[in-house]
Design an enzyme around this catalytic site. Structure first.
Site, short mmCIF file in Angstrom:
data_model
loop_
_atom_site.label_atom_id
_atom_site.label_comp_id
_atom_site.label_asym_id
_atom_site.label_seq_id
_atom_site.Cartn_x
_atom_site.Cartn_y
_atom_site.Cartn_z
N LYS A 1 70.67 44.03 37.00
CA LYS A 1 71.27 45.35 37.14
C LYS A 1 72.03 45.72 35.86
O LYS A 1 71.95 46.85 35.39
CB LYS A 1 72.19 45.39 38.37
CG LYS A 1 72.73 46.78 38.62
CD LYS A 1 73.12 47.05 40.03
CE LYS A 1 73.61 48.49 40.19
NZ LYS A 1 74.18 48.76 41.49
N GLU B 1 71.09 57.03 35.38
CA GLU B 1 69.83 57.13 36.13
C GLU B 1 68.98 58.30 35.68
O GLU B 1 68.58 59.16 36.49
CB GLU B 1 70.10 57.17 37.65
CG GLU B 1 68.84 56.83 38.45
CD GLU B 1 69.10 56.55 39.91
OE1 GLU B 1 69.97 55.72 40.21
OE2 GLU B 1 68.41 57.14 40.74
N ARG C 1 66.62 53.36 35.25
CA ARG C 1 67.45 52.86 36.36
C ARG C 1 66.78 53.08 37.71
O ARG C 1 67.10 52.40 38.69
CB ARG C 1 68.84 53.53 36.30
CG ARG C 1 69.82 52.94 37.28
CD ARG C 1 71.25 53.33 36.98
NE ARG C 1 72.13 52.85 38.04
CZ ARG C 1 73.44 52.89 38.01
NH1 ARG C 1 74.06 53.38 36.96
NH2 ARG C 1 74.15 52.43 39.01
N HIS D 1 71.39 48.96 55.46
CA HIS D 1 70.71 49.44 54.25
C HIS D 1 69.63 48.44 53.76
O HIS D 1 68.48 48.81 53.55
CB HIS D 1 71.76 49.68 53.17
CG HIS D 1 71.20 50.04 51.83
ND1 HIS D 1 70.65 51.28 51.56
CD2 HIS D 1 71.06 49.31 50.68
CE1 HIS D 1 70.24 51.30 50.30
NE2 HIS D 1 70.48 50.13 49.75
N HIS E 1 65.58 54.70 52.44
CA HIS E 1 66.59 55.72 52.77
C HIS E 1 66.12 56.59 53.93
O HIS E 1 66.92 56.98 54.79
CB HIS E 1 66.87 56.62 51.56
CG HIS E 1 67.73 55.96 50.52
ND1 HIS E 1 67.60 56.22 49.18
CD2 HIS E 1 68.74 55.06 50.63
CE1 HIS E 1 68.49 55.49 48.50
NE2 HIS E 1 69.19 54.78 49.37
N1 LIG Z 1 77.61 51.91 44.60
C1 LIG Z 1 76.41 51.40 44.66
O1 LIG Z 1 75.73 51.21 43.65
C2 LIG Z 1 75.87 51.01 46.00
C3 LIG Z 1 74.67 50.29 46.11
C4 LIG Z 1 74.23 49.91 47.37
C5 LIG Z 1 74.98 50.23 48.48
N2 LIG Z 1 76.14 50.93 48.35
C6 LIG Z 1 76.96 51.27 49.51
O2 LIG Z 1 77.45 50.07 50.08
C7 LIG Z 1 77.72 50.28 51.47
C8 LIG Z 1 77.20 49.11 52.25
O3 LIG Z 1 77.87 47.95 51.82
P1 LIG Z 1 78.02 46.67 52.77
O4 LIG Z 1 76.69 46.30 53.29
O5 LIG Z 1 78.81 45.66 52.03
O6 LIG Z 1 78.80 47.27 54.01
P2 LIG Z 1 80.35 47.19 54.47
O7 LIG Z 1 81.25 47.40 53.34
O8 LIG Z 1 80.46 48.08 55.64
O9 LIG Z 1 80.49 45.68 54.94
C9 LIG Z 1 79.73 45.22 56.02
C10 LIG Z 1 80.61 44.62 57.11
O10 LIG Z 1 80.99 43.33 56.69
C11 LIG Z 1 82.39 43.18 56.81
N3 LIG Z 1 82.81 42.25 55.77
C12 LIG Z 1 82.75 42.43 54.43
N4 LIG Z 1 83.13 41.32 53.80
C13 LIG Z 1 83.43 40.41 54.76
C14 LIG Z 1 83.86 39.06 54.73
N5 LIG Z 1 84.02 38.40 53.57
N6 LIG Z 1 84.09 38.44 55.91
C15 LIG Z 1 83.89 39.09 57.09
N7 LIG Z 1 83.47 40.35 57.18
C16 LIG Z 1 83.25 41.00 56.02
C17 LIG Z 1 82.97 44.57 56.69
O11 LIG Z 1 84.20 44.67 57.32
C18 LIG Z 1 81.89 45.40 57.40
O12 LIG Z 1 82.11 45.39 58.79
C19 LIG Z 1 77.07 51.60 51.84
O13 LIG Z 1 78.05 52.59 52.00
C20 LIG Z 1 76.20 51.94 50.63
O14 LIG Z 1 76.06 53.31 50.42
C21 LIG Z 1 76.60 51.31 47.13
ZN LIG Z 2 70.08 49.47 47.77
#
Ligand SMILES: NC(=O)c1ccc[n+]([C@@H]2O[C@H](COP(=O)([O-])OP(=O)(O)OC[C@H]3O[C@@H](n4cnc5c(N)ncnc54)[C@H](O)[C@@H]3O)[C@@H](O)[C@H]2O)c1
Ligand SMILES: [Zn+2]
Length: 339
Positions: A218, A228, A232, A256, A243
């Site tokens: 990345k 992008e 990218r 996701h 999506h």
């Molecule tokens: N900015 C970017 O480039 C990019 C890329 C991909 C996804 N995203 C975004 O990321 C989000 C999804 O991220 P995610 O999958 O991490 O979801 P999330 O942040 O909701 O975390 C998933 C779950 O895991 C729990 N959790 C996290 N760390 C934990 C730990 N160490 N121990 C116990 N529980 C824990 C959280 O409380 C939550 O319930 C989406 O909003 C998506 O749009 C952003």
């Molecule tokens: Zn992704």
């Protein structure tokens, strides 16, 4: 291990080391005040460990899950910063998964035109993917990430010890982004999944290598195409259909990475790669989604921000480690849905 992401107007330092979240000040000087943004499902022990390292740190806890990426919570966090007299020289630390990272990063990017931002990603998805690259955003009117900016963290602390408490489904969900990274750029990374997908957990000796390889891919792509414009887009392998599947299930039933895994399978036309992916995803307990409504998905794709003038850029992988972008008519997408 550590590396930097070099950007036009910024630089991010990425530290990948077990235990690093327990001794943040060994790596950098936090001059100024600290607000830790986290969610209400992150284990207390993680929060206490981070907060305990700063005198007078402010804790801002948001509800867990996608709903926290809202205008209301965004403005609440800004209000907390104002009430506590934070300046743009002070620090916002995101402690959590991709949701907390996107939200806290967007707050940091706009508070007083940008204050200092550090990320401690605690989900596999955030450690592998979302914590670097600078995309920060919230959702509005049910549309994901439609209000946001590019804002890069000063430092990212990737500590696989924090993953021990992550639910297994979330653990594998995030790893899909690493499988994707292997497909588009790194055959050795893909081979790690072919050989070890069944035995991966937070204690796996392969986990740090998987995360590091994914982040370096990345990093290399983002450094060449920060905003992008073109290259990218290869990071979006599986994402166009993914999506659409996410939207089809109202961003609720499937995560996701699970949708992206299904999107990769639908787009992939090389039989061997497809069967390797099925085998890897089976070992990672990724659900195979079969009841997909083609017409609704095509509608979602048409509304997708990447679709312009009836055509869409899709990412193809004919050989592991090599990706290319193909512009096709949206209507042509139907063949990937088997219709
Ligand atoms: N900015 C970017 O480039 C990019 C890329 C991909 C996804 N995203 C975004 O990321 C989000 C999804 O991220 P995610 O999958 O991490 O979801 P999330 O942040 O909701 O975390 C998933 C779950 O895991 C729990 N959790 C996290 N760390 C934990 C730990 N160490 N121990 C116990 N529980 C824990 C959280 O409380 C939550 O319930 C989406 O909003 C998506 O749009 C952003
Ligand atoms: Zn992704």
């Amino acid at each position: 291990m550590e590396f930097t992401v070099e950007l036009t107007d910024a630089q991010s330092r990425v530290i990948i080391e077990k235990g690093c979240h327990t001794r943040l000040k060994d790596y950098m000087d936090f001059d100024g005040r600290v607000m830790v943004v986290t969610d209400d499902n992150i284990p207390d022990s993680l929060k206490e460990t981070v907060l305990g390292q700063f005198d007078g740190a402010v804790l801002a806890e948001v509800p867990q899950g996608e709903k926290a990426k809202s205008l209301e919570i965004y403005s609440h966090l800004l209000a907390v910063l104002l009430e506590n007299g934070f300046s743009r020289k002070d620090w916002i630390i995101a402690l959590g998964g991709g949701v907390v990272g996107d939200l806290a990063g967007f707050v940091a990017s706009t508070y007083k035109r940008g204050c200092r931002f550090v990320s401690i990603p605690t989900s596999t998805l955030a450690q592998i993917d979302s914590s670097i690259g600078g995309k920060v955003a919230i959702n509005m009117n049910g549309i994901k990430n439609c209000v946001g900016s590019f804002y890069h963290p000063h430092t990212v602390f990737v500590d696989t010890d924090t993953l021990k408490t992550l639910e297994q489904r979330h653990f594998y969900n995030g790893l899909v982004e690493a499988v994707k990274a292997g497909c588009i750029c790194d055959e050795q990374l893909f081979d790690l999944f072919k050989e070890h997908a069944a035995e991966l957990d937070a204690d796996s000796p392969y986990l740090e290598e998987i995360i590091t390889r994914s982040l370096l891919i990345k990093r290399d792509v983002v450094q060449q195409d920060e905003k992008e414009q073109h290259l990218r887009k290869i990071l979006n392998f599986g994402h166009t259909v993914g999506h659409a599947i996410e939207s089809l299930y109202n961003l609720r039933d499937y995560y996701h990475g699970e949708c992206v895994a299904n999107g990769m399978l639908m787009i992939e036309e090389n039989g061997q790669i497809k069967s390797d992916l099925i085998s890897i995803f089976t070992k990672m307990h990724i659900p195979f989604i079969t009841d997909i409504d083609t017409e609704k998905c095509i509608e979602f794709i048409k509304n997708d921000k990447k679709a312009g003038g009836g055509t869409i850029d899709i990412v193809k992988v004919d050989r592991i480690g090599e990706a290319y972008i193909e512009k096709i008519e949206i209507e042509e997408m139907r063949r990937y849905f088997g219709s």
